[in-house]
Enzyme design. Structure first.
Site, PDB file in Angstrom:
ATOM      1  N   ASP A   1       1.315  -1.045   0.219  1.00  0.00           N
ATOM      2  CA  ASP A   1       0.310  -0.187  -0.090  1.00  0.00           C
ATOM      3  C   ASP A   1       0.790   1.181   0.027  1.00  0.00           C
ATOM      4  O   ASP A   1       1.480   1.343   0.658  1.00  0.00           O
ATOM      5  CB  ASP A   1      -1.194  -0.174   1.048  1.00  0.00           C
ATOM      6  CG  ASP A   1      -1.687   0.393   1.242  1.00  0.00           C
ATOM      7  OD1 ASP A   1      -2.234   1.466  -0.023  1.00  0.00           O
ATOM      8  OD2 ASP A   1      -2.867   1.528   1.993  1.00  0.00           O
ATOM      9  N   HIS A   2       0.548   2.772  -0.907  1.00  0.00           N
ATOM     10  CA  HIS A   2       0.599   3.777  -0.783  1.00  0.00           C
ATOM     11  C   HIS A   2       2.548   3.559  -0.667  1.00  0.00           C
ATOM     12  O   HIS A   2       3.555   3.720   0.252  1.00  0.00           O
ATOM     13  CB  HIS A   2       0.836   4.269   0.535  1.00  0.00           C
ATOM     14  CG  HIS A   2      -1.000   5.097   0.298  1.00  0.00           C
ATOM     15  ND1 HIS A   2      -0.857   5.715  -0.656  1.00  0.00           N
ATOM     16  CD2 HIS A   2      -1.693   4.564   0.813  1.00  0.00           C
ATOM     17  CE1 HIS A   2      -2.422   6.079  -0.374  1.00  0.00           C
ATOM     18  NE2 HIS A   2      -2.844   5.496   0.761  1.00  0.00           N
TER      19      HIS A   2
ATOM     20  N   GLY B   1      -8.458   7.824   6.983  1.00  0.00           N
ATOM     21  CA  GLY B   1      -9.010   7.847   8.323  1.00  0.00           C
ATOM     22  C   GLY B   1     -10.626   8.278   8.579  1.00  0.00           C
ATOM     23  O   GLY B   1     -11.473   7.946   7.889  1.00  0.00           O
TER      24      GLY B   1
ATOM     25  N   ASP C   1       2.641   5.267  -5.410  1.00  0.00           N
ATOM     26  CA  ASP C   1       1.062   6.569  -4.822  1.00  0.00           C
ATOM     27  C   ASP C   1       2.589   8.115  -5.030  1.00  0.00           C
ATOM     28  O   ASP C   1       3.361   8.517  -5.350  1.00  0.00           O
ATOM     29  CB  ASP C   1       1.540   6.719  -3.681  1.00  0.00           C
ATOM     30  CG  ASP C   1       0.245   8.118  -2.947  1.00  0.00           C
ATOM     31  OD1 ASP C   1       0.803   8.714  -3.957  1.00  0.00           O
ATOM     32  OD2 ASP C   1       0.066   8.157  -2.278  1.00  0.00           O
TER      33      ASP C   1
ATOM     34  N   ASN D   1     -10.787   0.414   0.643  1.00  0.00           N
ATOM     35  CA  ASN D   1      -9.539  -0.092   2.011  1.00  0.00           C
ATOM     36  C   ASN D   1     -10.005   0.649   3.335  1.00  0.00           C
ATOM     37  O   ASN D   1      -9.697   1.609   3.234  1.00  0.00           O
ATOM     38  CB  ASN D   1      -7.915   0.859   1.791  1.00  0.00           C
ATOM     39  CG  ASN D   1      -7.308   0.687  -0.063  1.00  0.00           C
ATOM     40  OD1 ASN D   1      -7.485  -0.442  -0.502  1.00  0.00           O
ATOM     41  ND2 ASN D   1      -6.360   1.085   0.246  1.00  0.00           N
ATOM     42  N   VAL D   2      -9.453  -0.726   3.746  1.00  0.00           N
ATOM     43  CA  VAL D   2      -9.680  -0.763   5.852  1.00  0.00           C
ATOM     44  C   VAL D   2      -8.866  -0.478   6.308  1.00  0.00           C
ATOM     45  O   VAL D   2      -8.019  -1.325   6.763  1.00  0.00           O
ATOM     46  CB  VAL D   2     -10.692  -1.326   5.677  1.00  0.00           C
ATOM     47  CG1 VAL D   2     -11.566  -1.439   7.395  1.00  0.00           C
ATOM     48  CG2 VAL D   2     -11.989  -1.094   4.609  1.00  0.00           C
TER      49      VAL D   2
ATOM     50  N   THR E   1      -7.833   2.325   9.427  1.00  0.00           N
ATOM     51  CA  THR E   1      -8.271   3.032  11.162  1.00  0.00           C
ATOM     52  C   THR E   1      -9.080   2.771  11.458  1.00  0.00           C
ATOM     53  O   THR E   1      -9.317   2.912  12.411  1.00  0.00           O
ATOM     54  CB  THR E   1      -8.470   4.763  10.546  1.00  0.00           C
ATOM     55  OG1 THR E   1      -7.590   5.081  10.060  1.00  0.00           O
ATOM     56  CG2 THR E   1      -8.814   5.219  12.233  1.00  0.00           C
TER      57      THR E   1
HETATM   58 ZN    ZN Z   1      -4.625   4.909   0.714  1.00  0.00          ZN
END
Ligand code: ZN
Length: 278
Positions: free
Chosen positions: A81-82, A179, A103, A228-229, A231
């Site tokens: 991710d990122h 978030g 990213d 995407n999950v 927080t």
């Molecule tokens: Zn993200």
């Protein structure tokens, strides 16, 4: 079983549902994500951010996820991710990740195309699929992601970006945040519809946490295939730890970690059920 992320998302796109990509940080978060998915009979994407590379044994982590994936019937993908650095992407590919997110959203369109294209060429040679982002997801509360400026994705730029980079999935910025939301979420579903019309590949929604269920359902109908999950799961675990600390007990760490996993599972189950609803 461990499968290519593209395989999971292509099927999701054809059948109009979405797959949860859970950010994981340790054994318990990974176990929770895989066990919940196996129970619910849905594919899952295990996501590790580049930001955790300094503290996580990336190769050991990948081997662990592969071993866990072998034991379940549902398809499991392993996603970076990122990532902002080419070195991280190459490291993840070598370690056996099945997809990577580059990213380049902080760059202008031309530069983002230039850098993303290079990553796509490298990853595709290894059979690894690539997610990229244009526009920029802003940061809400309790997130540890980098601050984005919240610029929404322009559909025509998205079209050019996909055509020139040959990227496999596109993260579209439509008003969700990394978030929790600090006020009312303002999610532009009309914009998503325009992006969908301009772009044929699976679309990705960052910032699933706190996004109202009905908005997620509409977004899935408009082409979102991966949500995407991060927080909300973290909050469930930390809330458990706070409650534990308040009780002022001295339990064994193994008990605390197992209970923390149990605290995260209902949040993951909620997302898995919502996203896989057809
Ligand atoms: Zn993200």
């Amino acid at each position: 079983m461990l499968v290519n992320t593209k395989e999971i998302l292509t099927k999701a796109q054809q059948e109009q549902y979405a797959v949860a990509a859970f950010n994981v940080y340790n054994l318990e978060t990974a176990q929770a994500a895989i066990q919940v998915s196996e129970r619910e009979g849905t594919p899952v994407i295990i996501a590790l951010g580049e930001r955790y590379f300094p503290t996580v044994d990336v190769e050991g982590f990948s081997a662990m996820i592969k071993a866990m994936a072998e034991k379940v019937k549902v398809p499991v993908a392993l996603h970076l991710d990122h990532a902002y650095e080419k070195e991280s992407i190459i490291r993840a590919i070598r370690a056996g990740f099945t997809s990577v997110m580059y990213d380049g959203s902080k760059y202008n369109l031309e530069e983002n195309i230039h850098f993303t294209k290079e990553i796509v060429e490298i990853a595709h040679m290894a059979g690894v699929s690539v997610e990229a982002e244009i526009g920029s997801v802003a940061r809400g509360a309790f997130s540890d992601e980098e601050e984005g400026d919240g610029t929404l994705t322009d559909p025509q730029s998205a079209k050019a970006f996909v055509a020139e980079t040959n990227v496999d999935f596109l993260a579209a910025a439509i008003g969700t945040v990394h978030g929790m939301y600090k006020g009312e979420p303002k999610i532009d579903l009309a914009l998503l519809e325009k992006i969908r019309a301009a772009v044929g590949i699976p679309l990705v929604l960052h910032g699933g946490s706190g996004t109202p269920g009905d908005v997620l359902e509409k977004a899935i109908k408009l082409g979102i295939c991966k949500v995407n999950v991060n927080t909300e799961v973290s909050i469930a675990a930390v809330s458990y730890l706070e409650k534990y600390a308040d009780n002022n007990q001295m339990a064994h760490l193994s008990t605390i970690m197992a209970e923390m996993q149990q605290a995260m599972e209902p949040v993951m189950t909620k997302f898995v059920r919502l996203l896989s609803k057809k």
